[in-house]
Design a protein around this motif. Structure first.
Motif, mmCIF file in Angstrom:
data_model
loop_
_atom_site.group_PDB
_atom_site.id
_atom_site.type_symbol
_atom_site.label_atom_id
_atom_site.label_comp_id
_atom_site.label_asym_id
_atom_site.label_seq_id
_atom_site.Cartn_x
_atom_site.Cartn_y
_atom_site.Cartn_z
ATOM 1 N N VAL A 185 -60.163 -8.040 -9.961
ATOM 2 C CA VAL A 185 -59.071 -8.799 -9.348
ATOM 3 C C VAL A 185 -57.783 -8.617 -10.147
ATOM 4 N N GLY A 186 -57.892 -8.515 -11.467
ATOM 5 C CA GLY A 186 -56.705 -8.350 -12.294
ATOM 6 C C GLY A 186 -56.012 -7.022 -12.111
ATOM 7 N N ASP A 187 -56.653 -6.054 -11.470
ATOM 8 C CA ASP A 187 -56.041 -4.747 -11.220
ATOM 9 C C ASP A 187 -55.313 -4.673 -9.889
ATOM 10 N N ARG A 188 -55.264 -5.775 -9.129
ATOM 11 C CA ARG A 188 -54.661 -5.757 -7.795
ATOM 12 C C ARG A 188 -53.697 -6.921 -7.632
ATOM 13 N N THR A 189 -52.821 -6.791 -6.656
ATOM 14 C CA THR A 189 -51.873 -7.859 -6.358
ATOM 15 C C THR A 189 -52.570 -8.958 -5.569
ATOM 16 N N VAL A 190 -51.914 -10.092 -5.487
ATOM 17 C CA VAL A 190 -52.509 -11.221 -4.774
ATOM 18 C C VAL A 190 -52.626 -10.935 -3.283
ATOM 19 N N ASP A 191 -51.679 -10.176 -2.723
ATOM 20 C CA ASP A 191 -51.765 -9.828 -1.300
ATOM 21 C C ASP A 191 -52.958 -8.926 -1.027
#
Length: 354
Positions: A185-191
């Motif tokens: 999850v930390g490698d991606r944006t919230v969208d």
């Protein structure tokens, strides 16, 4: 004093007399355990009690020596704490009195661990020691917060490694799952996490969890990682919902425009193709007709060259046969005559009779 034959220690020789207080203590113990009997009757009661205890111990030992392994499990047998063997499903025998210890491991059952929520009635190993609210709080790659709930479904592939290689394997799997999910999850944006990146997150988390499980020799096979609810934190949830609704409205308008585009453009392209095919057909028709007329003319010209006068006269007669029936008034003139030749109009008479 009792006789020498009544004394349990008489076979090893006579024993010195006991003091009065020791004899009184022995009598009290006999009366307590044997109901107040003494002498030969007391010895018989003690022997019967000992025999019953031995029989009871034998029955309990035989009863506990047999055990049943369910169809979806195997039993790992330990003898004096050391691994001995694996036992398949069915009825089996083991050494009693704690010599053999068996542990049932469900190797054919799909187990699961839930993160952030608990399904009523579900058996989730290690769930009681964790805080569901904290394990779902994550930070995305664009430094936004998100609440991620997911499920890990796994099987026990190697019972020996599962029991003896790692202490508390179910709890270790929870730590591994949480660590991997936070990394992904930390490698991606919230969208991406909330909308379009869910499937990629599930696939990448599954691969990394399986790699760590293999590295730690946990004896576990990860079957599936499934994301459930992904929401923003409560303080910004209302604003996020408004933004999400705006994006949905945007997508709706885009889809409607595409629908109209797909409705009009293919129809116009179809009409264009139809016109082009009609023009091609008309072009081929005119070309074929012209070529046919040219071939016919060439054929007539060839015959004309063979007998010009005959051909000229035949063409003249055929032409007159086609023209004369369409003429109502007919006048015949003689080049040598001085006047007109009267002609009875039979066609007009026939028309009046009809």
């Amino acid at each position: 004093m009792p006789s020498q034959n009544d004394d349990p220690g008489s076979q090893w020789g006579s024993r010195p007399p006991s003091p009065p207080d020791i004899e009184q203590a022995i009598d009290r113990l006999k009366s307590l355990f044997l109901g107040g009997g003494s002498g030969k009757d007391s010895g018989r009661s003690l022997g019967g009690l000992l025999t019953a205890a031995i029989l009871l111990l034998i029955v309990v030992s035989v009863w506990s020596a047999y055990y049943t392994v369910p169809s979806d499990s195997v039993a790992v047998v330990q003898r004096f704490g050391m691994y001995l063997k694996e036992v398949p499903p069915g009825l089996h025998f083991r050494l009693p009195l704690g010599i053999d210890n068996t542990t049932i491991v469900p190797v054919k059952r799909q187990l699961k661990q839930e993160f952030g929520f608990v399904t009523p009635g579900a058996r989730d190993p290690g769930q009681g020691t964790r805080e569901g609210g904290r394990e779902t709080q994550m930070v995305t790659g664009d430094l936004n917060a998100a609440l991620v709930e997911w499920v890990v479904q796994y099987r026990i592939s190697d019972p020996v490694k599962f029991l003896f290689e790692v202490r508390e394997p179910a709890e270790t799997l929870r730590y591994v799952s949480e660590s991997v999910m936070r990394e992904v999850v930390g490698d991606r944006t919230v969208d991406e996490v909330i909308t379009i990146g869910r499937q990629e997150i599930e696939i990448e988390a599954l691969v990394k969890m399986q790699e760590l499980s293999t590295k730690y020799v946990m004896g576990i096979s990860i079957d599936q990682v499934q994301l459930k609810n992904i929401n923003p934190p409560r303080p910004v949830q209302e604003s996020f919902n408004e933004v999400n609704q705006a994006q949905q409205s945007k997508e709706k308008l885009i889809n409607e425009a595409r629908r109209e585009y797909n409705k009009v453009i293919p129809l116009a392209e179809g009409e264009k193709d139809q016109r082009i095919r009609e023009a091609d057909g008309y072009r081929l028709k005119r070309i074929n007709e012209a070529e046919g007329d040219a071939l016919r003319f060439n054929a007539l010209f060839t015959e004309y060259q063979k007998a010009p006068e005959v051909t000229r006269r035949r063409i003249y007669i055929e032409t007159m046969q086609d023209v004369m029936p369409n003429i109502d008034s007919k006048v015949l003139m003689d080049n040598a005559g001085a006047g007109l030749l009267p002609l009875l109009s039979l066609d007009g008479k026939k028309e009046r009779q009809q």
